[in-house]
Motif scaffolding. Sequence first.
Motif, PDB file in Angstrom:
ATOM      1  N   LEU A  70      36.661   3.770  12.977  1.00 56.49           N
ATOM      2  CA  LEU A  70      35.724   3.213  13.960  1.00 56.49           C
ATOM      3  C   LEU A  70      36.480   2.186  14.810  1.00 56.49           C
ATOM      4  O   LEU A  70      36.441   0.985  14.550  1.00 56.49           O
ATOM      5  CB  LEU A  70      34.533   2.584  13.232  1.00 56.49           C
ATOM      6  N   GLY A 115      30.854   0.469   8.125  1.00 55.64           N
ATOM      7  CA  GLY A 115      31.866  -0.348   7.453  1.00 55.64           C
ATOM      8  C   GLY A 115      33.114   0.405   7.022  1.00 55.64           C
ATOM      9  O   GLY A 115      34.235  -0.073   7.244  1.00 55.64           O
ATOM     10  N   ARG A 118      35.197   1.241  10.047  1.00 52.70           N
ATOM     11  CA  ARG A 118      35.722   0.021  10.676  1.00 52.70           C
ATOM     12  C   ARG A 118      36.832  -0.568   9.795  1.00 52.70           C
ATOM     13  O   ARG A 118      37.827  -1.081  10.295  1.00 52.70           O
ATOM     14  CB  ARG A 118      34.586  -0.974  10.903  1.00 52.70           C
ATOM     15  N   ILE A 525      22.848  -7.208  11.493  1.00 59.17           N
ATOM     16  CA  ILE A 525      23.391  -6.051  12.213  1.00 59.17           C
ATOM     17  C   ILE A 525      24.231  -5.218  11.256  1.00 59.17           C
ATOM     18  O   ILE A 525      25.206  -5.694  10.683  1.00 59.17           O
ATOM     19  CB  ILE A 525      24.249  -6.506  13.426  1.00 59.17           C
ATOM     20  N   LYS A 526      23.866  -3.986  11.065  1.00 57.36           N
ATOM     21  CA  LYS A 526      24.535  -3.073  10.140  1.00 57.36           C
ATOM     22  C   LYS A 526      23.737  -1.778  10.146  1.00 57.36           C
ATOM     23  O   LYS A 526      22.648  -1.724  10.697  1.00 57.36           O
ATOM     24  CB  LYS A 526      24.576  -3.673   8.731  1.00 57.36           C
ATOM     25  N   LYS A 532      20.030  -2.081   2.130  1.00 59.26           N
ATOM     26  CA  LYS A 532      20.411  -3.261   2.918  1.00 59.26           C
ATOM     27  C   LYS A 532      19.198  -4.137   3.243  1.00 59.26           C
ATOM     28  O   LYS A 532      19.334  -5.266   3.684  1.00 59.26           O
ATOM     29  CB  LYS A 532      21.121  -2.833   4.207  1.00 59.26           C
ATOM     30  N   ARG A 607      27.212  -1.211  18.079  1.00 58.54           N
ATOM     31  CA  ARG A 607      28.524  -0.563  17.937  1.00 58.54           C
ATOM     32  C   ARG A 607      29.579  -1.653  17.993  1.00 58.54           C
ATOM     33  O   ARG A 607      29.229  -2.831  18.162  1.00 58.54           O
ATOM     34  CB  ARG A 607      28.724   0.440  19.075  1.00 58.54           C
ATOM     35  N   VAL A 608      30.856  -1.310  17.896  1.00 56.99           N
ATOM     36  CA  VAL A 608      31.904  -2.331  17.845  1.00 56.99           C
ATOM     37  C   VAL A 608      31.819  -3.258  19.063  1.00 56.99           C
ATOM     38  O   VAL A 608      31.886  -4.489  18.929  1.00 56.99           O
ATOM     39  CB  VAL A 608      33.307  -1.688  17.739  1.00 56.99           C
ATOM     40  N   GLU A 630      25.580  -3.240  -2.416  1.00 59.59           N
ATOM     41  CA  GLU A 630      26.523  -3.293  -1.285  1.00 59.59           C
ATOM     42  C   GLU A 630      27.916  -3.467  -1.874  1.00 59.59           C
ATOM     43  O   GLU A 630      28.225  -4.501  -2.453  1.00 59.59           O
ATOM     44  CB  GLU A 630      26.191  -4.467  -0.372  1.00 59.59           C
ATOM     45  N   GLY A 633      30.790  -4.989   2.009  1.00 62.30           N
ATOM     46  CA  GLY A 633      30.374  -5.534   3.291  1.00 62.30           C
ATOM     47  C   GLY A 633      31.599  -6.099   3.977  1.00 62.30           C
ATOM     48  O   GLY A 633      32.538  -6.591   3.319  1.00 62.30           O
ATOM     49  N   LYS A 638      32.962 -11.141   9.165  1.00 63.44           N
ATOM     50  CA  LYS A 638      33.056 -11.420  10.605  1.00 63.44           C
ATOM     51  C   LYS A 638      32.185 -12.612  10.973  1.00 63.44           C
ATOM     52  O   LYS A 638      32.575 -13.469  11.769  1.00 63.44           O
ATOM     53  CB  LYS A 638      32.632 -10.180  11.407  1.00 63.44           C
TER      54      LYS A 638
END
Length: 791
Positions: A70, A115, A118, A525-526, A532, A607-608, A630, A633, A638
């Motif tokens: 990603l 995740g 990414r 955000i996810k 979640k 998105r990114v 999870e 994460g 971030k």
Amino acid sequence: MDKLAKDKFAEQYMENLQRITLKRFEDTSNKDRYDALCATIMGLINKDWRGTKAKARKERKAYYLSAEFLIGRSLGNNLINLGIYEEVKDLLSEIGIDFESIEDYEDDAALGNGGLGRLAACFMDSAASQNLSLVGYGVRYREGIFKQEIEKGFQVEHGDSWIKDGDGWSIRVDSDAKIVKFRDQQVKAVPYDMPVVGFENGVVNTLRLWQSEPFEEFDFAKFNNFEYDDAVAEKNRAEDITRVLYPNDMQKAGKLLRLKQQYFFCSASIQDMVETYKRDFPTDLKFEEFARYHVIQLNDTHPIIAIPELIRVLVDENGIFFEDAFKIASKVFAFTNHTVLQEALERWSEDLMQEVSPRCLEIIEQIDKKLVEELKERGFSEAQIAPYRIMANNTVHMANLAIYIGFSVNGVAEIHSQILKDDTFKEWYRISSEKFNNKTNGITPRRWLVYSNRELTNFITEKLGTDTWKNNLDQLKGLEKYLDDEKVLEELWDIKQTKKKQLAKYILENEGIKVDSKSIFDIQIKRIHEYKRQHLNILHIIYLYHQLKKNPDMDFTPTTFIFGGKAAPGYFRAKGMIKLANEVARVVNNDPDVNKKMKVIFVENYRVTYAEKLFPAADVSEQISTAGKEASGTGNMKFMLNGALTLGTLDGANVEIFAEAGEENNYRFGATVEELAEIADSYNPFEYYSKDENIKDVVDSLVSGEFKDNDTYYFLDIYNELIKPQNGERGDQYYLLKDFESYRQTQAKLNKEYRNKLEWSRKCLKNIANAGFFSSDRTIVNYADDIWKID
Ligand SMILES: *Cc1c(COP(=O)(O)O)cnc(C)c1O
């Protein structure tokens, strides 16, 4: 860049612009200008790219096999890593080009779900930045993850043909194309190489993505015979293989095409490695040495079919005995697990495997036979052997295959790796404990701080008096000397306000909603998933809304609740959660009694590129998954790095975030893994519903008509799941009602504490100062030292 280099860059740029377009400068479009900038940068890094390749030729290398990368956009990140971002921006400005408008021309390369994909992209960045020989192998999907639109509160999916206008960051390498053979089909795998620029170190690694193509563009004989459809049928069938990325996150696809994709890129990658090995070591070729030069990291279960494929290539195409090929494979493969959810651990039916590669199925059977023999020799009974079986009930258990052959099995956060040993793979841990290890995930500080938050970057550099922290993130610890410096804490607070204003502007432009940038920005955000628990957040917002309605003068710090994320198109309940968030947003935002104090926003198409604007602007990081679910994460990291405080359960890497920054500087709530295990058999959500007025009120509001789901039964479905047993399982599988009161209290606490600006800012600084551990530079060096043994 010195003056000379700058002039040369400008000259190259104008030359490229003219060469590509044949237009006068005034007539060039933003796309032309963007394309020319890509071409200029590709030219600039070409020498380093070739140099990195040449240097690594006869070295031991690691290969990262992943069905997802990603990446997001590359322009800004490449300029940052080359150390010329500001200069190029100025230079373009001098010739009358606004950098931001051409930057916005670039589409996200969204070749992943969330995740896991990414992480793969962050690892590529960190490996190059740490000067590690890591090659990425993946799939060049023509359609990335779908684009999400919100219409009347519902998610609507649209195609994402990200390369329709070309792709300035790839080089097609026809000479390295491979043939991939399925049971009844052969296709050409054509590699597209993307440069992975290390941070200011002259290293350029390679991400090689495979595209599926037919041998012949189309069948002329058929075309001439007026059979137009048949003439292109074979072409389409070949191109279908890399046409779409499956938008399932944590759910196996169970589709022939999906397994074909996996085999496609694994086969091409394995052939590539073997061929390159034979080319680089032509005289003294010994296949026993293959493992000395190769280590392959399997990113989750998706690329595990590379194991039988390597054995196939060695045995069938290079005359190696099965036993020897087996030994080689045992030294080459390492496996990363990303989830404990059973529905995501891939198992394929024998029929499907037979359809894709009969020979690989045969090899898998041989491996399974060997496993059974080994365990029998150790005195295991049939029943004891059962959980280890790679083939059972006509299905292939991919994780068992990887654990048996692989020399390393890792989880992605301490708590997750522990759960693998205690629970998910406990049988394997009993007999192969030496294989198990942990590698806590990380994020690249270049994209997630230097690029996306230049204000905070400058602050850190100024306070530390150096910028060497950018690839040595532990140095952030030095910020702790300012914990009691009120001026510095205010400065940090002001940077957050700046980022919040920028986001507010972006939200107004993109979502059409005005938000108060002085309010608390509380962000979740996810991907949308029950585990979640976005619906826990939403239920709590309904609770607050009702409280404020009853008591408009209630003591409450104004808050903007922001959601973002995609639901898998076939995941009914997740789509219901999106509708619910949007419906609560509609009601709350339009209610003049409350909308000065609270707003709810669901940002479209997370998105990114959107993420880069959201993380820096957050005050509160919502990490509220059910404890134990999870794996790690990375969104949580971030947020932390950008100075948001974590409101979270003891789950995944939250545990390590609390440990590094101090629980007292964050907001922990909810039941622990142990507590949930203890009540698992006796939990009755209906009791929480009937005994807690707040819970009853918000749960009932799902079906009272206050919120409307346009007769889709989305809200009734969520209501039912929360309080009623379904399909023989108790209700509330993810313990929302169990954790509701704890969440409510913790939210109330943080809402109050936010008003103490200095104290809040001190906590932010404490989090930033202790985020060093979560750099993917640290993670990738851990992989290199402990698993890959490369330096
Ligand atoms: C970091 C990231 C994720 C992962 O978020 P989690 O909260 O760890 O699930 C997903 N999508 C995008 C676009 C990201 O940048």
